[in-house]
Design an enzyme around this catalytic site. Structure first.
Site, short mmCIF file in Angstrom:
data_model
loop_
_atom_site.label_atom_id
_atom_site.label_comp_id
_atom_site.label_asym_id
_atom_site.label_seq_id
_atom_site.Cartn_x
_atom_site.Cartn_y
_atom_site.Cartn_z
N HIS A 79 -6.09 16.84 -2.46
CA HIS A 79 -5.56 15.57 -2.93
C HIS A 79 -4.48 15.83 -3.97
O HIS A 79 -4.56 16.78 -4.74
CB HIS A 79 -6.71 14.76 -3.55
N CYS A 125 -0.85 11.00 -0.08
CA CYS A 125 -0.93 11.10 -1.54
C CYS A 125 0.10 12.10 -2.06
O CYS A 125 0.62 11.96 -3.15
CB CYS A 125 -2.33 11.49 -1.97
N ASP A 158 -2.51 7.90 -9.35
CA ASP A 158 -3.38 8.41 -8.29
C ASP A 158 -3.42 7.37 -7.17
O ASP A 158 -4.27 6.49 -7.16
CB ASP A 158 -4.77 8.67 -8.85
N ASN A 193 -1.99 4.50 -0.04
CA ASN A 193 -2.07 5.72 0.78
C ASN A 193 -2.21 5.33 2.24
O ASN A 193 -3.06 4.55 2.61
CB ASN A 193 -3.30 6.54 0.34
#
Length: 1117
Positions: free
Chosen positions: A453, A206, A470, A201
């Site tokens: 997020h 993200c 993630d 990131n």
């Protein structure tokens, strides 16, 4: 008031700038002590505290808080004491700042730490769906004992009463805290655990990472990207196809998470774009459009269409005549309604819903005139890869803001779009195609409309195993986690005391699906195809393998570093090349000289052979000197290696020479040249011999350069080597020259004149010292030099600073640059700026420093002579900037600083116009002085009219300022200052007359839970008489406001106390309602005029499904 309830699970990290609180503008400040009363409320709580809880904090009289920081009561979660810290007016930003704080951090033992996942929220008291909530996680410790959001939400929204965050001047804040065991995030190996790697990131990317992983795991798409033509001469940062190929290759073959900087650079994005959270749907569309263009004319032309393009038909069909109009349109994704739909099928039902065109809305059919008709959409074909964008974000017209829809919305593992006799499809659709789809990926958004997020659940091979991508972390997940838990909606927590009849607690789930990708079963084998190295262009394989090898080589070097010594060898040539170009002080930058990586056990004599090969200097002509760091922080050659030392290994030699245990050995290679300029054996060095290095300064050209080194005798004098120095400089042999010793340059320059008649030893010169010399200036020189001698030049070089000046009105653009000295005082700096701007009076220049973190001007400008030197103006916290902002004032800054400027809105007694006046008076002035000054500037209804000054805040009058009040503390940033004439009737109030507040209001009917009163328009005072009925009051109000009978007949009148309306009848005695004196704040008890707000609203964004982020997604290349 404090309420403790268990919270929802908090999973993900919010990507607003998460920072420990610090007062960045003024430097860090210590935490304020917590009030004893707050702590005492906690001591009586149960010892067995849950690992997660919700804390509710109600702050009354919020707009009246005048402290910079405000702490909540202490609450306990997981056995730890916590509290919420807010900055009501922002932590040097125009947003509410909010943090979670370890309440007892000052008393905890050394080395303490604790890990918590938490969310902070400002509750919308009109409707919970507008609540602003942000979540994150943090490892709290002694250095970072608080963590949260500096820019939580704009103050303008928070203080806007109509938005619903403040009700009766009360703010409600919620903190949901879950204390967790510390997970060793760094030791987790995604590749080892799952076979896949994540993406790094860059700050707030993200949303992009989740989309890229989804696209990468469509193998047909990945293969097409690999087959896009690129060449070995392309640079990834300038070519989207090559950057995407490189990224996909690394995702396929790397063992570690992959960076996306090359790709974002190929988009033409700068760092700012990477820290801006954009919209996934828009990025998907823009990226696919770009790739479609780049694929044209190549072997993969049309891939995007083949994968993602479907078609639908818009139709209008007349009911009573034979007429039908159709239009075919293509789509790459479908936007499905979430609100009002329980699942995907319900959204498709809504998509193809038939609309009746009849009555006033009849359709004008060609040759048939106005006709009843039905209008709708049917699908002609669906694509092999179906991308469904769920409309989780909608524009609320009533509130003029974006909201997130967190309603429960189900989506199936298998999606049958042929259901119910193919009701979604046009009769012309190909009946041979079976539109049965399998879910491939679920993109999730966790958080609220203001940020959050993104992550993705993907089944790369459509097996039963789901994976969660993630950012850098990839984990295996079960189907329930990927599907059901992403439906959204509410979840009910299990009751802690089932035997009692207590109401179960429900909470809204803020993590929910935002985009779905389905793959058609009949195309599954084609889409989920094999992609191997043969699909990757040769030049790309070579390039990426080379990159990988270099990376592995560096990794290996790092792992084997303890076996090797790095030897950095500086030579005369390095000094000549660097001095006067790269450096001015000392002799060399060791990072720019030749370095050798030699095994520690290698004998130094063997290393000399390596040097002989590299530089062509025979071993017997090499003499090496060790460098030493002196106490004054200079770095000079100290002594030559002894013959005995040269027999040692390089590892031992490094340990002997380097007390700091650095892995490097730094050497100076002395090579003597004969008359034929070939190397000769170095002269024998005795204790009497001193090696000096010489720099030559030219004051006319302002140049300093290295010209060589000389051995001198300690007992000798500089006068004995003047001829030699003139020869080295190319001067006549009898040229008068001045010599200076360069002693040090940190923290300040020390350069002293050398007496030519005193011996070198008496002048305390030793090996490695630097002598700077120049021509002696003539006694009467007509030539003026800025820096006539070596010390002044070195002083200039040490302190020079190029400053980029920007207009405060255009803080993103450099206006001009000036080369200044860090030692310039305040007057010298503003004088140079004024000269650059062609301004006669430098005192009208006001400067503002730069915030290195936000890349914005600091809120507070520099006061007149408020900083002594330029160096202070450029320091921010522990960083140094090279940017200053300027503005040109209409009066001098010293004069302005003694003045207070107030913006006052003047309301004319008989005219509708409102004029804003900027009034500037000495700070010790009173409100009476303001009104006197204003009288001279405005038009009065009559010469004897008296004025008053009111404080108006969101359409309510909060205060009439006494004329004696000092203006210094009046704040016009959030409150409106309104001046108006005092009506004659108010000056002669009868004994039983009352002066009441009258406000306009409307009710927000869009909320089911509670119809919230929203004030608007201009509030005013009004006299009511004893025994006067509403009918009589209405007549006088209508006359005052000059409203037409037709419009006025629609108005309702109510008595409002603390926001609750009590509607009045014409026969009601109004004065009877205004008898109570115990209401806090007169502004909370008023006569309300309910009617529609006819003031024009601002234009809405064209795309109402977009977030209200600052910038749309753009790919520039």
């Amino acid at each position: 008031m404090t309420v403790m309830t268990p919270p929802p699970p908090i999973d993900q990290e919010d990507e607003d700038m998460l920072v420990p609180h610090s007062d960045l503008v003024e430097g860090p400040q210590p935490m304020e002590a917590q009030a004893d009363t707050a702590v005492s409320t906690v001591e009586n709580q149960p010892v067995e505290d849950p690992a997660s809880s919700r804390f509710t904090w109600q702050i009354e009289n919020f707009s009246r808080l005048n402290t910079k920081k405000h702490y909540s009561e202490v609450f306990i979660v997981g056995g730890y004491k916590w509290r919420v810290l807010i900055f009501p007016k922002g932590n040097n930003v125009d947003h509410l700042s909010m943090y979670l704080d370890v309440a007892d951090s000052a008393n905890l033992p050394y080395g303490w730490s604790r890990f918590a996942q938490f969310s902070l929220a400002v509750v919308n008291q009109g409707s919970n769906r507008y609540t602003v909530r942000k979540d994150t996680q943090h490892q709290f410790n002694v250095r970072e004992s608080d963590w949260g959001f500096t820019s939580f939400m704009p103050l303008s929204e928070l203080y806007d009463i109509s938005k619903g965050f403040l009700h009766n001047d009360t703010l409600v804040i919620e903190a949901e805290v879950a204390v967790r065991k510390v997970v060793d995030y760094w030791s987790y190996d995604s590749k080892k655990e799952t076979g896949y790697v994540g993406l790094k990131n860059q700050g707030a990317t993200c949303y992009m990472n989740s989309l890229l992983q989804t696209l990468y795991h469509i193998p047909y798409f990945r293969k097409a990207v690999y087959h896009m033509p690129t060449t070995e001469n392309d640079m990834p940062s300038g070519s989207i196809p090559l950057a995407l190929q490189s990224l996909f290759y690394k995702l396929q073959y790397s063992d570690n998470s992959v960076a996306t900087k090359e790709l974002t650079k190929s988009f033409g994005w700068d760092t700012y774009d990477s820290f801006m959270q954009h919209d996934v749907q828009e990025l998907n569309r823009v990226l696919c459009e770009k790739l479609e263009v780049k694929m044209k004319g190549t072997v993969v032309e049309g891939t995007i269409q083949q994968l993602f393009e479907g078609h639908h038909m818009n139709y209008i069909e007349c009911i009573n005549v034979d007429y039908k109009s159709t239009r075919k349109e293509s789509f790459y994704d479908l936007q499905l309604d979430v609100k009002g739909c329980r699942d995907v099928y319900a959204s498709f039902d809504k998509y193809v819903e038939v609309e009746r065109l009849e009555g006033d809305n009849k359709y004008h059919a060609e040759q048939h005139g106005l006709q009843d008709a039905k209008k709708g959409v049917l699908f002609i074909d669906f694509p092999p890869v179906l991308q469904l964008q769920l409309k989780r974000f909608e524009y609320d017209f009533m509130r003029d803001t974006m909201v997130k829809i967190n309603d429960r919305y189900e989506f199936p593992l298998q999606l049958d779009l042929d259901r119910e006799n193919r009701k979604y499809l046009s009769p012309d659709a190909d009946s041979r195609v079976r539109n049965l789809y399998t879910l491939h990926s679920v993109l999730v958004h966790s958080g609220g409309v203001h940020g959050g997020h993104y992550y993705a659940f993907i089944r790369p091979t459509l097996s039963d195993q789901w994976l969660k991508f993630d950012d850098e972390r990839v984990t295996k997940e079960d189907m329930k986690r990927a599907l059901e838990e992403q439906y959204g909606g509410e979840e009910e927590l299990p009751q802690t005391n089932p035997g009692f009849n207590n109401t179960p607690f429900k909470f809204t789930k803020y993590s929910n699906a935002y985009m779905l990708v389905y793959i058609r079963d009949s195309d599954k084998d084609k889409i989920i195809c094999n992609v191997d190295e043969q699909d990757i262009a040769e030049h790309l394989r070579v390039r990426l393998k080379k990159e990988q090898e270099e990376k592995e080589h560096k990794k290996k070097e790092k792992a084997e570093a303890h076996l090797y010594t790095i030897i950095k060898v500086a030579r005369n040539e390095d000094l000549a090349e660097q001095i006067g170009r790269d450096i001015y002080f000392d002799l060399v930058d060791h990072d720019k000289v030749r370095s050798f990586r030699i095994q520690k056990q290698t004998a130094f004599n063997v290393f000399k052979e390596e040097v002989a090969k590299e530089f062509g200097i025979p071993v017997q002509y090499q003499r090496f000197w060790l460098w030493a760091k002196r106490q004054n922080h200079t770095y000079r050659p100290n002594r030559p290696l002894t013959p005995q030392e040269e027999t040692q290994s390089v590892g031992m030699l490094r340990e002997v020479s380097n007390k700091a245990h650095n892995a490097e050995l730094k050497l100076f290679l002395e090579v003597e040249l004969g008359q034929d300029l070939l190397p000769i054996e170095p002269p024998e060095k005795t204790k009497e011999d001193i090696l000096l290095f010489f720099k030559l300064y030219d004051p006319v050209k302002e140049e300093l350069r290295y010209i060589g080194r000389i051995f001198v005798k300690g007992s000798g004098k500089p006068s004995e080597i003047l001829t030699k120095l003139n020869e080295m400089a190319g001067f006549p042999s009898n040229q008068e020259i001045e010599l200076y010793e360069e002693i040090k340059f940190e923290p300040s320059v020390m350069c002293e004149h050398i007496d030519k008649k005193v011996s070198f030893r008496s002048s305390q010169l030793e090996d490695g010292d630097i002598v700077c010399f120049q021509k002696s200036p003539p006694v009467e020189s007509g030539q003026q030099c800025r820096y006539p001698d070596v010390p002044s030049f070195l002083e200039y070089v040490h302190n020079r600073q190029v400053v980029h000046f920007r207009s405060l009105e255009k803080p993103k653009e450099d206006d001009f640059c000036l080369e200044l000295s860090k030692l310039f005082n305040y007057d010298e700096v503003v004088e140079r700026v004024a000269r650059q701007l062609g301004l006669d009076d430098p005192s009208k220049i006001r400067l503002t420093p730069h915030n290195c973190y936000s890349q914005q001007p600091k809120p507070a400008p520099i006061k007149y002579r408020g900083m002594e030197h330029l160096s202070e103006m450029l320091v921010h916290y522990n960083q140094t900037s090279d940017i200053l902002y300027y503005e040109v004032l209409d009066i001098s800054l010293p004069e302005l600083q003694w003045l207070k400027t107030l913006k006052v809105a003047y309301h004319h007694a008989t005219k509708e116009d409102v004029v804003i006046h900027s009034i500037r008076l000495p700070k010790h002035s009173t409100v009476g002085d303001v009104l006197l000054h204003l009288k001279s500037k405005v038009e009065l209804s009559h010469p004897d009219a008296e004025l008053r000054l009111l404080e108006v805040f969101y359409h309510k009058i909060y205060k009439i300022f006494p004329t004696s009040e000092k203006i210094e503390n009046i704040n016009d940033q959030y409150w409106t200052l309104r001046a108006e004439e005092i009506p004659e009737e108010e000056k002669n109030l009868g004994l039983n007359d009352r002066l009441i507040h009258v406000y306009h209001f409307t009710k927000d009917t869009s909320q089911n839970q509670m119809q919230q009163v929203q004030n608007f328009g201009e509030p005013f005072f009004f006299i009511i008489h004893e025994g006067e009925t509403l009918a009589e009051v209405k007549g006088r109000i209508q006359k005052k406001l000059q409203v037409s009978d037709e419009e006025f007949s629609k108005w309702k009148f109510a008595f409002l106390s603390l926001g609750r309306p009590e509607y009045l009848l014409d026969s009601d005695i109004v004065s009877s309602r205004f008898q109570r004196r115990d209401v806090y704040g007169a502004w909370e008890q008023y006569l309300g005029l309910e009617h529609s707000d006819s003031a024009p609203k601002r234009a809405y964004a064209a795309n109402q499904n977009r977030h209200t982020f600052e910038k749309p997604v753009k790919i520039y290349n």
